[in-house]
Design a protein around this motif. Structure first.
Motif, PDB file in Angstrom:
ATOM      1  N   ALA A  22     -12.148   5.872  -5.400  1.00  0.00           N
ATOM      2  CA  ALA A  22     -11.819   7.191  -5.839  1.00  0.00           C
ATOM      3  C   ALA A  22     -10.587   7.427  -6.525  1.00  0.00           C
ATOM      4  N   ARG A  23      -9.571   6.539  -6.169  1.00  0.00           N
ATOM      5  CA  ARG A  23      -8.383   6.197  -6.952  1.00  0.00           C
ATOM      6  C   ARG A  23      -8.329   5.903  -8.244  1.00  0.00           C
ATOM      7  N   ILE A  24      -9.425   4.749  -8.380  1.00  0.00           N
ATOM      8  CA  ILE A  24     -10.075   4.147  -9.642  1.00  0.00           C
ATOM      9  C   ILE A  24     -10.642   5.057 -10.608  1.00  0.00           C
ATOM     10  N   GLU A  25     -11.304   5.997 -10.132  1.00  0.00           N
ATOM     11  CA  GLU A  25     -11.994   6.931 -10.877  1.00  0.00           C
ATOM     12  C   GLU A  25     -11.088   7.962 -11.260  1.00  0.00           C
ATOM     13  N   ALA A  26     -10.225   8.477 -10.403  1.00  0.00           N
ATOM     14  CA  ALA A  26      -9.288   9.618 -10.906  1.00  0.00           C
ATOM     15  C   ALA A  26      -8.133   8.759 -11.738  1.00  0.00           C
ATOM     16  N   ALA A  54      -0.592   1.948 -14.032  1.00  0.00           N
ATOM     17  CA  ALA A  54       0.102   1.427 -12.933  1.00  0.00           C
ATOM     18  C   ALA A  54      -0.917   1.871 -11.827  1.00  0.00           C
ATOM     19  N   GLU A  55      -1.133   3.024 -11.666  1.00  0.00           N
ATOM     20  CA  GLU A  55      -2.123   3.490 -10.586  1.00  0.00           C
ATOM     21  C   GLU A  55      -3.356   2.877 -10.594  1.00  0.00           C
ATOM     22  N   LEU A  56      -3.806   2.788 -11.675  1.00  0.00           N
ATOM     23  CA  LEU A  56      -5.355   2.171 -11.891  1.00  0.00           C
ATOM     24  C   LEU A  56      -5.289   1.043 -11.551  1.00  0.00           C
ATOM     25  N   GLU A  57      -4.421   0.144 -11.906  1.00  0.00           N
ATOM     26  CA  GLU A  57      -4.133  -1.391 -11.759  1.00  0.00           C
ATOM     27  C   GLU A  57      -3.889  -1.699 -10.184  1.00  0.00           C
ATOM     28  N   GLU A  58      -3.146  -0.841  -9.430  1.00  0.00           N
ATOM     29  CA  GLU A  58      -3.003  -0.998  -7.987  1.00  0.00           C
ATOM     30  C   GLU A  58      -4.220  -0.888  -7.308  1.00  0.00           C
ATOM     31  N   ALA A  59      -4.879   0.419  -7.781  1.00  0.00           N
ATOM     32  CA  ALA A  59      -6.199   0.653  -6.945  1.00  0.00           C
ATOM     33  C   ALA A  59      -7.217  -0.387  -7.309  1.00  0.00           C
TER      34      ALA A  59
END
Length: 72
Positions: A22-26, A54-59
């Motif tokens: 879900a984090r990746i999608e968002a 950065a959020e995408l890469e972390e997720a």
């Protein structure tokens, strides 16, 4: 470990994977909106784009870790 503990661990791992997905999608949607969306609406700045990238890469890293943990 007991069978019940293994089942609980499986449930927790599945929930963590769903959360990472879900984090990746968002985050993907936000990066896309900031880079390809209407700049008047989204007011893209390098800082906003970097934050969501950065959020995408972390997720993605978190999901990869969870997938690798399932294989062991």
């Amino acid at each position: 470990m007991s069978e019940q503990t293994d089942e609980s661990d499986d449930i927790v791992t599945a929930l963590l994977r769903q959360a990472a997905e879900a984090r990746i999608e968002a985050a993907s949607a936000m990066v896309e909106a900031l880079t390809a969306g209407d700049p008047v609406i989204w007011e893209p700045t390098p800082e906003k784009i970097a934050k969501w990238q950065a959020e995408l890469e972390e997720a993605q890293a978190e999901l990869a870790d969870l997938i690798n943990a399932d294989r062991t």
